[in-house]
Structures are given as C-alpha cells and as structure tokens.
Motif scaffolding. Structure first.
Motif, PDB file in Angstrom:
ATOM      1  N   SER A 289       0.826  -1.203   0.000  1.00 51.73           N
ATOM      2  CA  SER A 289       0.000   0.000   0.000  1.00 51.73           C
ATOM      3  C   SER A 289       0.860   1.253   0.000  1.00 51.73           C
ATOM      4  O   SER A 289       0.646   2.178  -0.792  1.00 51.73           O
ATOM      5  CB  SER A 289      -0.914  -0.009   1.227  1.00 51.73           C
ATOM      6  OG  SER A 289      -1.529   1.246   1.392  1.00 51.73           O
ATOM      7  N   ALA A 290       1.848   1.289   0.893  1.00 48.63           N
ATOM      8  CA  ALA A 290       2.733   2.453   0.969  1.00 48.63           C
ATOM      9  C   ALA A 290       3.521   2.633  -0.323  1.00 48.63           C
ATOM     10  O   ALA A 290       3.698   3.760  -0.809  1.00 48.63           O
ATOM     11  CB  ALA A 290       3.688   2.313   2.151  1.00 48.63           C
ATOM     12  N   LEU A 323       4.949   4.828   7.214  1.00 47.80           N
ATOM     13  CA  LEU A 323       5.178   3.385   7.079  1.00 47.80           C
ATOM     14  C   LEU A 323       6.159   2.879   8.136  1.00 47.80           C
ATOM     15  O   LEU A 323       5.889   1.895   8.842  1.00 47.80           O
ATOM     16  CB  LEU A 323       5.723   3.088   5.674  1.00 47.80           C
ATOM     17  CG  LEU A 323       6.220   1.660   5.429  1.00 47.80           C
ATOM     18  CD1 LEU A 323       5.057   0.681   5.466  1.00 47.80           C
ATOM     19  CD2 LEU A 323       6.944   1.570   4.081  1.00 47.80           C
ATOM     20  N   VAL A 324       7.306   3.535   8.244  1.00 45.79           N
ATOM     21  CA  VAL A 324       8.331   3.087   9.185  1.00 45.79           C
ATOM     22  C   VAL A 324       7.823   3.191  10.617  1.00 45.79           C
ATOM     23  O   VAL A 324       8.054   2.302  11.443  1.00 45.79           O
ATOM     24  CB  VAL A 324       9.627   3.911   8.998  1.00 45.79           C
ATOM     25  CG1 VAL A 324      10.661   3.520  10.041  1.00 45.79           C
ATOM     26  CG2 VAL A 324      10.190   3.707   7.602  1.00 45.79           C
ATOM     27  N   PHE A 539      -0.586  -0.721 -11.435  1.00 47.87           N
ATOM     28  CA  PHE A 539      -0.796  -2.048 -12.016  1.00 47.87           C
ATOM     29  C   PHE A 539       0.410  -2.960 -11.752  1.00 47.87           C
ATOM     30  O   PHE A 539       0.256  -4.127 -11.371  1.00 47.87           O
ATOM     31  CB  PHE A 539      -1.039  -1.931 -13.525  1.00 47.87           C
ATOM     32  CG  PHE A 539      -1.228  -3.271 -14.199  1.00 47.87           C
ATOM     33  CD1 PHE A 539      -2.459  -3.896 -14.193  1.00 47.87           C
ATOM     34  CD2 PHE A 539      -0.159  -3.915 -14.815  1.00 47.87           C
ATOM     35  CE1 PHE A 539      -2.637  -5.132 -14.804  1.00 47.87           C
ATOM     36  CE2 PHE A 539      -0.316  -5.147 -15.420  1.00 47.87           C
ATOM     37  CZ  PHE A 539      -1.556  -5.756 -15.410  1.00 47.87           C
ATOM     38  N   VAL A 540       1.600  -2.435 -11.915  1.00 45.61           N
ATOM     39  CA  VAL A 540       2.816  -3.242 -11.706  1.00 45.61           C
ATOM     40  C   VAL A 540       2.930  -3.686 -10.250  1.00 45.61           C
ATOM     41  O   VAL A 540       3.222  -4.852  -9.954  1.00 45.61           O
ATOM     42  CB  VAL A 540       4.066  -2.449 -12.137  1.00 45.61           C
ATOM     43  CG1 VAL A 540       5.337  -3.181 -11.708  1.00 45.61           C
ATOM     44  CG2 VAL A 540       4.071  -2.236 -13.646  1.00 45.61           C
ATOM     45  N   VAL A 541       2.687  -2.757  -9.317  1.00 47.90           N
ATOM     46  CA  VAL A 541       2.769  -3.109  -7.896  1.00 47.90           C
ATOM     47  C   VAL A 541       1.747  -4.187  -7.549  1.00 47.90           C
ATOM     48  O   VAL A 541       2.062  -5.166  -6.856  1.00 47.90           O
ATOM     49  CB  VAL A 541       2.557  -1.863  -7.011  1.00 47.90           C
ATOM     50  CG1 VAL A 541       2.447  -2.267  -5.541  1.00 47.90           C
ATOM     51  CG2 VAL A 541       3.695  -0.873  -7.192  1.00 47.90           C
ATOM     52  N   ALA A 597      -4.398   6.426  -5.804  1.00 46.55           N
ATOM     53  CA  ALA A 597      -3.239   5.906  -5.075  1.00 46.55           C
ATOM     54  C   ALA A 597      -3.609   5.514  -3.647  1.00 46.55           C
ATOM     55  O   ALA A 597      -3.152   4.492  -3.131  1.00 46.55           O
ATOM     56  CB  ALA A 597      -2.117   6.940  -5.068  1.00 46.55           C
ATOM     57  N   LEU A 598      -4.436   6.336  -2.980  1.00 38.36           N
ATOM     58  CA  LEU A 598      -4.858   6.004  -1.617  1.00 38.36           C
ATOM     59  C   LEU A 598      -6.025   5.019  -1.616  1.00 38.36           C
ATOM     60  O   LEU A 598      -6.079   4.122  -0.777  1.00 38.36           O
ATOM     61  CB  LEU A 598      -5.266   7.270  -0.870  1.00 38.36           C
ATOM     62  CG  LEU A 598      -4.141   8.227  -0.471  1.00 38.36           C
ATOM     63  CD1 LEU A 598      -4.725   9.514   0.102  1.00 38.36           C
ATOM     64  CD2 LEU A 598      -3.211   7.594   0.539  1.00 38.36           C
ATOM     65  N   GLY A 599      -6.963   5.201  -2.546  1.00 40.03           N
ATOM     66  CA  GLY A 599      -8.132   4.333  -2.587  1.00 40.03           C
ATOM     67  C   GLY A 599      -7.794   2.885  -2.887  1.00 40.03           C
ATOM     68  O   GLY A 599      -8.483   1.962  -2.433  1.00 40.03           O
ATOM     69  N   ILE A 600      -6.716   2.666  -3.641  1.00 41.96           N
ATOM     70  CA  ILE A 600      -6.329   1.289  -3.968  1.00 41.96           C
ATOM     71  C   ILE A 600      -5.866   0.544  -2.723  1.00 41.96           C
ATOM     72  O   ILE A 600      -5.836  -0.688  -2.688  1.00 41.96           O
ATOM     73  CB  ILE A 600      -5.211   1.296  -5.051  1.00 41.96           C
ATOM     74  CG1 ILE A 600      -5.212  -0.025  -5.848  1.00 41.96           C
ATOM     75  CG2 ILE A 600      -3.843   1.521  -4.438  1.00 41.96           C
ATOM     76  CD1 ILE A 600      -6.342  -0.143  -6.815  1.00 41.96           C
TER      77      ILE A 600
END
Length: 701
Positions: A289-290, A323-324, A539-541, A597-600
């Motif tokens: 996600s991050a 994240l960290v 898509f790649v991530v 980006a956030l909604g995914i």
C-alpha cells in the motif's frame, strides 16, 4: 528490542518534532514555484529582470471616497504617498519600506469618475520571495501599508484597500499562517474521536496518534533540510497535504496491524508470538500500500508545474515516515503495554475466528453472505450506479478561477479588487508584458491597439517615455480592460499570442494573465502524462503483490470508475450546491492521485487477505472470508482517512476545501461501495480465474 525501538523514536521525535513547526520557514509560494519552467510567461519573467534592477511585485492601494474625491482628500493622499518610503517594517533590524521598493511611489492617480485614487507600490518580488512567513518582507510591508493607510487616510474620509498581486499574496500567506498548527491539531482530534469509537479503549487511540505524530516528525527530519537547500520544493499547499497524508496513512496502517494483532491474541497466549504473526501477516499489504502511494506521488515529478511536482517527493517522504513508524514504533509500544492496550475489552485466548461468522452475525458477515448469494447482480447494479454518477464528470469546471475567488472568506485584497474594477480598468497594476525585438516594436503596438481588451500599450518605462532597449529587445506593456486574473483576460492573451505569432515567433507574451494561462495549459498536459504513469505504476505493484494480471486489471478499473463517480458528484456539489465559481486546473489531477493511489489501499488490504484465504479454502470462499474479516478494519480506516482530509476544510482556500470534499467523499465511496460490493462481487463471479496466470488460477473455485 521493543524498548530500544521506542528510545530511537523518542530521539527522532526530539529532533524532527520542532522541524514540523519550522516547515513554513522553507516554503516558497512565489510565481517561480508555480510556473512551468519552459512556459512562455516564465521566459518573459526571466527576461524582464534585465529591464530593471529587480523584479517588481506590486501592491495596489485603492482609496475610495464617499463621492467625488475632494481637494483635501487628494492632499491627504499625497501626504500619505510622501510618508511611504520612511515606513518602518516589523522585521529584525527595523528596515524601512524604501529598502524593498523597486521605485519610490510618486503620486496617487485619480479615477475617471473622480470617486477614487489609485497608488501602485512596487515591491521587490525577489527579496520578498526568499522567505514567505510571518517575518517575510512582503508580509511585513502589507502590515505597514495597511496600518499607515488607516491612520493617514481614514480621517480624511477615504477608505483604503490593499490589493494587487502583493496584497493577494500577503492574504494567501496569512491563510496558511497556522497550517502547521491548527490543521494538525484538528486532524489529530478528529482521528482521536473516531478511534475512541472504533476501539472503545482510551489507550489504543493514543498509541496510534503517537505513531502518526512520530511519522510526521521523521518526515520533517528529511523534508526540512531538503527544502531549505532547494533540493525539493515545499509550498503552503504541499505542507498542509503532508500533515494530512502522514496522519491518515499512519492511522490506516496502524488499524490494519492492530486488527491482525487482536486476531492473533485470540489464538496465542504470548503477546510476542501474536505480534510476530500479526506483523508478518500485515507487513506485505502495508508495504505494498505504501509503495503504491509513494510511487504514485513520485509520478507527480513528471508535472510541468513547480508546486505539483514538489508535492511528489514531499508526500512520498511523508508516507515513508508513516510506514516506518507504523511497522516499528507501534509494535514496540503494543508489546510494552501488552494485552492491557485493548482495555477494557481485552482479547482473551478463546480461538474465536471471524470466518466462522459469515452470514450468521456481524454486519460484515451479513454483507459477505449477500455478495456470495447474488454476486453478479451485486456488481452489475453497483457498477451501473457508479457510471451514472460518473456521467456528470464533464460538467466539472476546472479551467481556473480568479485570484479573488481563491479565498472563501472576505479578505481585503478581494474587496479591493472589486473596488478597483469599479473605478479603474480592471487590469490596472498587472499589465501584460510583451517581449519583442526592437525592429518589431511598431508591429507589436499595432497588434495591441487592434485588440478590444487592451488599453494604451506603451514601449517605454511609462506611456510617452522612449523605449528601453536591452540586448536588442524591448518590453512593451499594456493594461487589460478585464481583471488580470479573470477568464476574459485569459481569452485576450490567447488572442494576442495568436495575432503576435504572425509578427514573429520571437515575440513573447508574459505578465500575470499569461502566467495563469500557462498554468492552465500545463495542468492539462499533466493530466495526459501523470495519470497514465500512475496507472502503470499501480498495475505493476498489484501484479507483483497478487501474482496475477487479471486481479490488478479489475482493481485498477474499479478505482478509476470510483474516481470518475466521485468527480461527477463533486461537479454537482460544486456547481449546484456550494455554488463555487470553478476549480483550479490541477484539482482533477490532485483528486486522481489521492483517490486512486490512496483508494487502492483498501482493495490491497482486501485482496491480500482474500488470496491468503483462497490458498486453503478456494477463491470464492476466500473472497467471503476476506470481506468478513477485513470489513470492519478497512471501513474504520476509510472513515479515518476521509475525516483526516476533511480537516483541510478549516483553511479558507477554495482549492483545499475542494480537495477535502473530493478525497473525503471518494474514500468513503471506495470503502463502502467499491471495496465492499463491487470488487468482492466481481471477484466472486470471476472465481479462480481472478488469479490468472498464477498457479492459484488452477486451484479450487
């Protein structure tokens, strides 16, 4: 180990915490920070500096009488003009206004109707843009001019207004003055209240909020020196969005980790073992996600606009800090507190599993049962509704707004603009600037005089003065009949550029209006370049995370539809409910970045759990289990993120209020509809083929 991690974070917060409050010191809100580097107006702006020692950012003081301006009032205005150079600014060393003027104001110009006077005070824009904050020369000059005008002019019966580019910029700075304090406090208070409801515990909300605060401190520790040394650009907008991003993202990641931890505590007696399993189960979706958000934000570096491209690395560093902090500080705190962190509802060792509740009890168990019973009907009806909302997207007005419409409350510069337009040519104080070779001056003047929207063009320092030639070029200026920041003025510049192209491609049009036009065109280019880049990155991530090509296509398509539906609703609300005059050209791009980006994230949280369950129980059963297990935590995360972005609405800036609505509504739509109904129903209907071409696609349906 937990105590060591906590001590490290205390050190990070001790250094980075104070830097959060100092980020305003390294903001840049000047034109150079917003304009496309290769735009025509940027080239003119750079060349104009050769025609004077400094670049001027004018204040305009409009003095309105109650009727015709009397001789005594004109004399009072002239006395006021004479005192300006000696005004003391509230800055270290107490400098004079004269130190920051490109030229000394000489006389107040009467309006044609005789009811007002106009004075242009040309401020050194280069100096004033070095630091935009409470002690900036621009801000201090605005304060001094307002105070002096009130003292010297009001007793004579004149009402003064400070406006023009300098006045608008000063009011803009004032609007952002509390961005690092009020905005953060509002966001944290909103999140705290929601977490109290979610956890029904006084301890966990504090631990989660500390995670967000420490993540912001870690981000500031990197952002501050980079912005100070001009490695990255930081504006007032990006600073406000940084705080919201970190608080929202850190809380989302914390909610997911705490949820997995609580699940494991029902199966494990040891909190260390439970945290180890929870961390392993949560780390993959949280990191994915991050990474999606970070890479999506970094795609903004492709933007031609300085403030938009600057948000990319600033936001990415903020997400990295969140994240960290969520993966190191929060686990350490939870381990040190133990099960008591959940007090009074302390989880016991009872081996209760959420998947046993599907269709029997619990809201998300019933939702999962509904999706499992009628998957095709569910996704078809949901998709139809979203597409119906998306049909209103073309009605969104995102072709820019005037400077006076930037503010949602009534500020002096906005009122002054109205008074200026009432008594003088609306473009007074913000002339268009045409840079032309000396040999083409006559042709340029002819073209300008033939345009209805242009008043009295001149080629010298002032009307009637001889042209000044620098490196074979002449600067031709003219005042527009329309307000310089209005759409009508932008149309005039478009026509002028087309007409002057026939004179030669070395004739360039600049000035405030041309800058607005270039920003609009750059924003349209950004939509065509940044959005495809973000979609490819996501898509790649997703493909790497889910080991599939079909699932990423489904998730990306679902989120794009969700974005379109959100913008359709925004168009209806902005146009017909809130009656906004329009939107900034970059609003759709910002909305896309944050919503997609956030909604995914929520689809990632859902589908990683679905894949985990599908390995043992089959895809269709895994979809229902994943929805039932993650429904509560993902919904809570969505509500928190939506509420956090809503905090942007406390700033009276049109752009930020619109972004607040778009992201808040879009996240809720994505959480409650797309992730809860569309994605699971479609995945259930597709079955194991959702994992193609991985081996899981050949497994059990």
């Amino acid at each position: 180990m937990a105590l060591g991690a906590l001590l490290v974070w205390l050190a990070v917060s001790g250094i980075g915490g104070p830097l959060v409050g100092r980020l305003s010191e390294v903001q840049k809100n000047d034109n150079a920070s917003f304009l496309p580097a290769k735009a025509e107006s940027t080239e003119v702006m750079n060349e104009v500096a050769k025609f004077s020692d400094t670049e001027s950012l004018p204040f305009i003081i409009v003095m309105e009488g109650r009727g015709t301006v009397s001789t005594e009032q004109q004399a009072a205005a002239q006395r006021f003009v004479a005192t300006l150079p000696g005004l003391t600014l509230d800055l270290p060393g107490e400098p004079k206004l004269l130190d920051y003027l490109t030229e000394t104001p000489k006389v107040a110009i009467p309006s044609q109707d005789g009811s007002a006077l106009l004075l242009v005070v040309p401020m050194n824009a280069v100096t004033s843009a070095e630091t935009i904050g409470d002690t900036a020369p621009l801000f201090a000059a605005a304060d001094a001019l307002r105070a002096a005008a009130k003292t010297d002019l009001v007793p004579s019966g004149l009402t003064p207004y400070l406006t023009g580019p300098g006045g608008v910029t000063a009011d803009f700075v004032t609007a952002f003055a509390g961005i690092d304090g009020i905005l953060l406090v509002v966001a944290l208070c909103v999140v705290f209240l929601i977490l109290l409801i979610v956890y029904r515990s006084p301890i966990l909300p504090i631990a989660v909020l500390l995670t967000a605060v420490f993540g912001l401190a870690a981000a500031a520790l990197v952002v501050f020196p980079l912005a100070k040394n001009d490695v990255i650009g930081l504006s007032g907008q990006s600073q406000g969005i940084l705080s919201i991003l970190v608080v929202g993202a850190a809380t989302d990641y914390a909610l997911l980790l705490v949820s997995r931890y609580k699940e494991e505590l029902h199966d494990e007696e040891s909190t260390w073992v439970a945290m180890k399993k929870a961390w392993r189960g949560a780390v993959e979706p949280i990191v994915a996600s991050a990474a999606t958000v970070i890479l999506g934000l970094l795609c903004l570096l492709l933007s031609d606009l300085g403030n938009t491209s600057g948000l990319g690395p600033v936001g990415a560093l903020g997400i990295a800090g969140a994240l960290v902090s969520a993966l190191t500080f929060l686990p350490a705190v939870l381990l040190l507190i133990g099960r008591a962190a959940f007090w009074p509802a302390v989880p016991r060792l009872d081996h209760v599993h959420a998947q046993d509740k599907i269709g029997t009890r619990g809201l998300w168990g019933r939702v999962a049962a509904l999706v499992g019973s009628h998957p095709r009907r569910t996704w078809v009806l949901t998709l139809t509704g979203l597409l119906a909302l998306a049909a209103f997207l073309p009605t969104l007005k995102a072709d820019g707004v005037s400077q006076s419409d930037i503010f949602l409350d009534k500020v002096e510069s906005v009122t002054g603009q109205d008074v200026l337009a009432k008594h003088f040519p609306a473009g007074s104080g913000s002339p268009i600037q045409v840079l032309t070779p000396e040999a083409k001056v006559a042709a340029v003047l002819t073209a300008l005089r033939g345009e209805d929207g242009v008043n009295d063009p001149y080629a010298g320092a002032a009307p009637g003065a001889p042209p000044k030639v620098v490196d074979g070029q002449v600067l031709v200026q003219a005042t527009l009949t329309e307000a310089a920041d209005s759409p009508a003025a932008t149309d005039v510049v478009k026509r002028l550029r087309a007409d002057l192209d026939t004179v030669g491609d070395d004739v360039l049009v600049g000035g405030q209006t041309a800058m607005s036009l270039d920003v609009l065109e750059a924003s349209n280019r950004d939509l065509r370049t940044v959005i495809p880049a973000i979609l490819v990155v996501i898509f790649v991530v997703l493909a790497l995370l889910l080991r599939s090509l079909v699932a990423p296509l489904v998730l990306v398509a679902a989120n794009v539809v969700s974005f379109a539906a959100t913008m359709g609703v925004a168009a209806l609300v902005f146009n017909h409910v809130l009656d906004f005059p329009g939107s900034d050209p970059s609003t759709p791009l910002y909305g896309f970045v944050f919503l997609v980006a956030l909604g995914i994230d929520y689809s990632i949280f859902l589908m990683t759990r679905v894949r985990e369950e599908a390995v043992e129980q089959g895809t269709r059963r895994g979809v229902l289990v994943g929805l039932a297990v993650t429904g509560g935590v993902i919904t809570s995360a969505g509500v928190v993120l939506a509420s956090t972005f809503s905090a942007l609405a406390v700033l009276p800036i049109l752009f930020l209020v619109q972004i607040a609505f778009i992201v808040a509504f879009g996240v809720l739509l994505d959480t409650l509809v797309v992730r809860s109904l569309l994605v699971p129903a479609l995945s259930h209907d597709i079955g194991r083929r959702i994992w193609a071409p991985s081996a899981l696609a050949r497994g059990k349906d």
